[in-house]
Design a protein around this motif. Structure first.
Motif, mmCIF file in Angstrom:
data_model
loop_
_atom_site.group_PDB
_atom_site.id
_atom_site.type_symbol
_atom_site.label_atom_id
_atom_site.label_comp_id
_atom_site.label_asym_id
_atom_site.label_seq_id
_atom_site.Cartn_x
_atom_site.Cartn_y
_atom_site.Cartn_z
ATOM 1 N N LEU A 100 36.945 37.877 -8.764
ATOM 2 C CA LEU A 100 36.244 37.057 -7.879
ATOM 3 C C LEU A 100 35.254 37.802 -6.970
ATOM 4 N N PRO A 101 33.928 37.247 -6.826
ATOM 5 C CA PRO A 101 32.907 37.704 -6.082
ATOM 6 C C PRO A 101 33.013 37.994 -4.722
ATOM 7 N N ASP A 102 32.125 38.780 -4.058
ATOM 8 C CA ASP A 102 32.150 38.987 -2.626
ATOM 9 C C ASP A 102 31.235 37.908 -1.999
ATOM 10 N N VAL A 103 31.531 36.864 -1.568
ATOM 11 C CA VAL A 103 30.514 35.964 -1.228
ATOM 12 C C VAL A 103 29.769 36.226 -0.226
ATOM 13 N N VAL A 104 30.206 37.062 0.888
ATOM 14 C CA VAL A 104 29.516 37.515 1.932
ATOM 15 C C VAL A 104 28.410 38.164 1.462
ATOM 16 N N LEU A 105 28.761 39.323 0.803
ATOM 17 C CA LEU A 105 27.505 40.086 0.264
ATOM 18 C C LEU A 105 26.584 39.595 -0.454
ATOM 19 N N TRP A 106 27.009 38.653 -1.351
ATOM 20 C CA TRP A 106 25.911 38.042 -2.233
ATOM 21 C C TRP A 106 25.062 37.222 -1.316
ATOM 22 N N GLN A 155 43.285 27.559 3.084
ATOM 23 C CA GLN A 155 42.919 28.466 3.677
ATOM 24 C C GLN A 155 42.425 27.893 4.787
ATOM 25 N N ASP A 156 41.436 27.015 4.766
ATOM 26 C CA ASP A 156 40.709 26.340 6.023
ATOM 27 C C ASP A 156 41.675 25.636 6.694
ATOM 28 N N PHE A 157 43.033 25.356 6.486
ATOM 29 C CA PHE A 157 44.004 24.747 7.084
ATOM 30 C C PHE A 157 44.255 25.815 8.270
ATOM 31 N N ALA A 164 43.376 38.918 -3.270
ATOM 32 C CA ALA A 164 42.088 38.688 -3.744
ATOM 33 C C ALA A 164 41.478 37.439 -3.581
ATOM 34 N N ALA A 165 42.407 36.437 -4.076
ATOM 35 C CA ALA A 165 41.846 35.047 -3.872
ATOM 36 C C ALA A 165 41.781 34.421 -2.576
ATOM 37 N N LEU A 166 42.661 34.926 -1.722
ATOM 38 C CA LEU A 166 42.605 34.537 -0.144
ATOM 39 C C LEU A 166 41.372 35.456 0.411
ATOM 40 N N ALA A 167 41.078 36.611 0.050
ATOM 41 C CA ALA A 167 39.787 37.225 0.412
ATOM 42 C C ALA A 167 38.444 36.412 0.101
ATOM 43 N N PHE A 168 38.691 35.772 -1.039
ATOM 44 C CA PHE A 168 37.550 35.010 -1.440
ATOM 45 C C PHE A 168 37.314 33.609 -0.839
ATOM 46 N N CYS A 169 38.455 33.292 -0.378
ATOM 47 C CA CYS A 169 38.509 31.816 0.003
ATOM 48 C C CYS A 169 37.973 32.054 1.614
ATOM 49 N N SER A 170 38.197 33.124 2.157
ATOM 50 C CA SER A 170 37.914 33.430 3.633
ATOM 51 C C SER A 170 36.566 33.662 3.596
ATOM 52 N N SER A 171 35.970 34.407 2.649
ATOM 53 C CA SER A 171 34.485 34.720 2.638
ATOM 54 C C SER A 171 33.674 33.169 2.576
ATOM 55 N N ALA A 172 34.092 32.610 1.598
ATOM 56 C CA ALA A 172 33.357 31.232 1.212
ATOM 57 C C ALA A 172 33.403 30.447 2.672
ATOM 58 N N ASN A 173 34.547 30.542 3.442
ATOM 59 C CA ASN A 173 34.483 29.780 4.604
ATOM 60 C C ASN A 173 33.725 30.260 5.700
ATOM 61 N N LEU A 174 33.529 31.635 5.977
ATOM 62 C CA LEU A 174 32.431 32.329 6.597
ATOM 63 C C LEU A 174 31.128 32.017 6.171
ATOM 64 N N VAL A 175 30.866 32.040 5.047
ATOM 65 C CA VAL A 175 29.428 31.750 4.565
ATOM 66 C C VAL A 175 29.233 30.323 4.841
ATOM 67 N N TYR A 176 30.056 29.341 4.585
ATOM 68 C CA TYR A 176 29.785 27.900 5.081
ATOM 69 C C TYR A 176 29.245 27.821 6.517
ATOM 70 N N GLN A 177 30.054 28.610 7.331
ATOM 71 C CA GLN A 177 29.726 28.481 8.806
ATOM 72 C C GLN A 177 28.528 29.011 9.258
ATOM 73 N N PHE A 178 27.689 29.653 8.365
ATOM 74 C CA PHE A 178 26.477 30.401 8.861
ATOM 75 C C PHE A 178 25.494 29.321 9.528
ATOM 76 N N TRP A 179 25.311 28.282 8.360
ATOM 77 C CA TRP A 179 24.244 27.345 8.566
ATOM 78 C C TRP A 179 24.388 26.175 9.764
ATOM 79 N N ILE A 180 25.838 26.177 10.192
ATOM 80 C CA ILE A 180 26.055 25.308 11.219
ATOM 81 C C ILE A 180 25.863 25.818 12.591
ATOM 82 N N HIS A 181 25.421 27.175 12.658
ATOM 83 C CA HIS A 181 24.774 27.833 14.027
ATOM 84 C C HIS A 181 23.403 27.528 14.183
#
Length: 299
Positions: free
Chosen positions: A4-10, A92-94, A152-169
């Motif tokens: 799975l990709p590192d969503v944050v770095l990408w 993961q979001d829960f 690794a799947a949890l890390a991917f989900c956590s990264s996706a969650n973090l990336v989503y939250q960027f635009w709401i700031h």
């Protein structure tokens, strides 16, 4: 191991591009009522974000070891398939919701999370103001590992969650469509979370979804302009002090505590907790009105 990709770095190039666009937007079309940008504040936020990448790498070593041990011990296995990934993201979001909520109501956890709330601005650079002690979050996700989710799947989900939250700031977006505001976290909802008014205290903890807040009684809509920052704002742009100031406050309170019960309260009760018989010698950095809210919770 899932590939799975590192969503944050990408996403870093997008973070930079969107931040630049927002800065230009603020300069061309300023909003006098908005918090806007301040050079030193934005530089501190970016520095905290860059530092968090290095510190997170160090913290991941023991966390991955624990997660791997639990994963090997559990007989359950959740395959990484097209239809299981959305379910893992939902789960993961829960657990993120409860981790985030816990980091607001337990002072030793708040000492980590307060970094993200320490800016009096609210813009895309604020999203990058991340803590350097994020090791405090891992226990909240152990149930997922125990249920067979690969680390690794949890890390991917956590990264996706973090990336989503960027635009709401941001203050540049007012409201999203009503259906979207009902289900998802949005700039409006997250402004409330970062606000320092008493009615907005400890509200809107969701990551991607806002439905958890609606379900568990922590949702508040944005009804008045938000004032950002802490009850006692930190007068520093020094990244090391930003990262550690609340731990220093806890240490001072522990040194002045008169009993082991008070010491435990200083660490494990709410950020604004005070012993009934004495006032705290050090005022912790908490969201505005947190001390009053904490007194209400104690009462």
């Amino acid at each position: 191991m899932p590939n799975l990709p590192d969503v944050v770095l990408w996403s870093i190039p997008a973070f930079i591009l969107l931040t630049v666009i927002e800065i230009v937007s603020v300069r061309l079309h300023p909003d006098e009522d908005a918090a806007g940008y301040e050079t030193k504040d934005a530089a501190t936020s970016i520095t905290m974000g860059l530092g968090s990448l290095g510190f997170d790498f160090l913290w991941k070593i023991p966390v991955v070891a624990i997660y791997t041990a639990v994963y090997e011990l559990t007989p359950a296995r959740v395959p990484v398939l097209w239809w299981t990934v959305p379910l893992m993201l939902l789960a993961q979001d829960f657990f993120y919701y409860w981790s985030h909520r816990g980091h607001h109501v337990i002072r030793i956890l708040w000492a980590c999370h307060v970094v993200h709330h320490s800016s009096r601005k609210f813009n895309l650079s604020t999203a990058l103001r991340q803590p350097w002690t994020s090791v405090t979050s891992w226990p909240f996700y152990l149930p997922l590992i125990a249920c067979g989710v690969h680390p690794a799947a949890l890390a991917f989900c956590s990264s996706a969650n973090l990336v989503y939250q960027f635009w709401i700031h941001t203050e540049r977006i007012d409201r999203m469509p009503r259906w979207y505001e009902f289900v998802f976290n949005t700039p409006s909802h997250h402004r409330v979370h970062h606000a320092s008014q008493g009615g907005y205290l400890d509200r809107n903890f969701g990551g991607i979804l806002i439905v958890w807040d609606r379900m568990f009684g922590s949702f508040v809509p944005e009804t008045e302009r938000c004032v950002f920052g802490l009850t006692k704002n930190i007068e520093t742009y020094n990244p090391l002090k930003v990262a550690t100031h609340e731990y220093v406050s806890i240490a001072k309170d522990l040194k002045a505590a008169r009993s082991w019960r008070e010491r435990a309260g200083r660490v494990f009760r709410g950020p604004g907790w005070q012993p009934e018989t004495a006032a705290a010698p050090v005022t912790p950095s908490v969201p505005a009105a947190a001390a009053d809210a904490a007194q209400e919770r104690v009462a």
